[in-house]
Scaffold this active site. Sequence first.
Site, PDB file in Angstrom:
ATOM      1  N   LYS A  10     -57.403 -44.556  10.904  1.00 37.36           N
ATOM      2  CA  LYS A  10     -57.941 -44.107  12.101  1.00 37.36           C
ATOM      3  C   LYS A  10     -59.098 -43.211  11.916  1.00 37.36           C
ATOM      4  O   LYS A  10     -60.046 -43.380  12.584  1.00 37.36           O
ATOM      5  CB  LYS A  10     -56.849 -43.514  13.070  1.00 37.36           C
ATOM      6  CG  LYS A  10     -55.998 -44.475  13.738  1.00 37.36           C
ATOM      7  CD  LYS A  10     -55.127 -43.740  14.811  1.00 37.36           C
ATOM      8  CE  LYS A  10     -54.346 -44.368  15.612  1.00 37.36           C
ATOM      9  NZ  LYS A  10     -53.533 -43.954  16.674  1.00 37.36           N
ATOM     10  N   LYS A  52     -53.967 -60.166  13.976  1.00 37.87           N
ATOM     11  CA  LYS A  52     -52.903 -60.013  14.915  1.00 37.87           C
ATOM     12  C   LYS A  52     -53.703 -60.039  16.324  1.00 37.87           C
ATOM     13  O   LYS A  52     -54.741 -59.610  16.556  1.00 37.87           O
ATOM     14  CB  LYS A  52     -52.472 -58.632  14.627  1.00 37.87           C
ATOM     15  CG  LYS A  52     -50.855 -58.423  14.710  1.00 37.87           C
ATOM     16  CD  LYS A  52     -50.464 -57.498  13.992  1.00 37.87           C
ATOM     17  CE  LYS A  52     -50.532 -56.127  14.741  1.00 37.87           C
ATOM     18  NZ  LYS A  52     -49.342 -54.848  14.298  1.00 37.87           N
ATOM     19  N   LYS A  71     -55.923 -55.913  21.774  1.00 37.01           N
ATOM     20  CA  LYS A  71     -56.781 -55.826  22.978  1.00 37.01           C
ATOM     21  C   LYS A  71     -58.401 -55.948  22.503  1.00 37.01           C
ATOM     22  O   LYS A  71     -59.322 -56.046  23.233  1.00 37.01           O
ATOM     23  CB  LYS A  71     -56.221 -54.706  23.833  1.00 37.01           C
ATOM     24  CG  LYS A  71     -56.607 -53.280  22.821  1.00 37.01           C
ATOM     25  CD  LYS A  71     -56.065 -52.115  23.890  1.00 37.01           C
ATOM     26  CE  LYS A  71     -56.386 -50.748  23.332  1.00 37.01           C
ATOM     27  NZ  LYS A  71     -55.534 -50.241  21.991  1.00 37.01           N
TER      28      LYS A  71
END
Length: 333
Positions: free
Chosen positions: A115, A197, A200
Amino acid sequence: MMKERKVSFSGIQPSGELHLGNYLGALRHWPTFQEKYDCVYCVVDAHAITVRQDPAKLRRSTLELYAQLIACGIDPEKSILFVQSQVPAHAELAWILNCYTMFGELSRMTQFKDKSARNADNINAGLFTYPSLMAADILLYQTDVVPVGEDQRQHVELARDIVKRFNGVYGDVFTEPEAVIPKFGARVMSLNNPESKMSKSMPEGCVFVMEKPEDIMRKFKRAVTDSDTENCVCYDRAAKPGVATLMDIYSACTGRSFEAIEAEFAGQGYGAFKPKVGEAVVELLRPVREETQRLLADKAYLESVYRAGAEKAAHVAERTLRKVQKKVGFLAR
Ligand code: TRP
């Protein structure tokens, strides 16, 4: 909480819309834990703000996700279903646990490394201490089992290490939790990029739980298959990843085996197969979408449910928190 049954804690972030991968891999199975465990389900909005959120959108997604959990079959009477920021004990325990969590341990978390690479302009302290807040979530309820995906295993392991460290100094304060990684957690791949995968961030290959049936159908009709002239619906993940992705989804929706699916579409080709998968998904999601919409139309009801959920959660959480505060030497109120 009476400890006749084991306690299970599940947390989910209200960042963005719920999609088919979240639903098939996790949410769909969550209500079944209620048969076996005393369940706690938490919408973790405090975790969500470790990356920038639009406030109005976060409020909206939090409420929508809360409604979706009920629509999926979580019973707010049977279980504790609440929003993290509404139970202050989470923030309070997280601070204390921060003082029992090592800088080195947090630095080794792969999610933090990922992240911070993706949000290089906002590597804030909350992103770094995210795992101590997650440990607080889990430990406040004396949780035995934590159903999570593989990506969260490291965080649960850290929570265990914190428990050992804390209990080692102060006695048996916390239950040691265990990660359970469900086998059904079939990874749902993207419809237009079957090597990645479903996410969104690639909306064309992603089907959202609240999406209109015609939009879902369009995405399935455009799904990548392959240029194999045989047009054969058969399972070969390496050679035909697009077809395998659709077969995974169809199998998860209908419960049919790959052999049964191959037989069903023998001689029919992709043109017949793709809309069938779309229809199966539309029908699987329909009751969840409709029930969510019904709940969202009744704000007063939802408010009363999340208030009651926060109260139930706080009652359990504060018991643990008081004990911890006493152990570390805070003056009793
Ligand atoms: N970190 C989890 C995720 O991103 C969400 C989460 C927060 C969680 N607190 C939790 C999961 C406690 C399990 C238990 O998926």
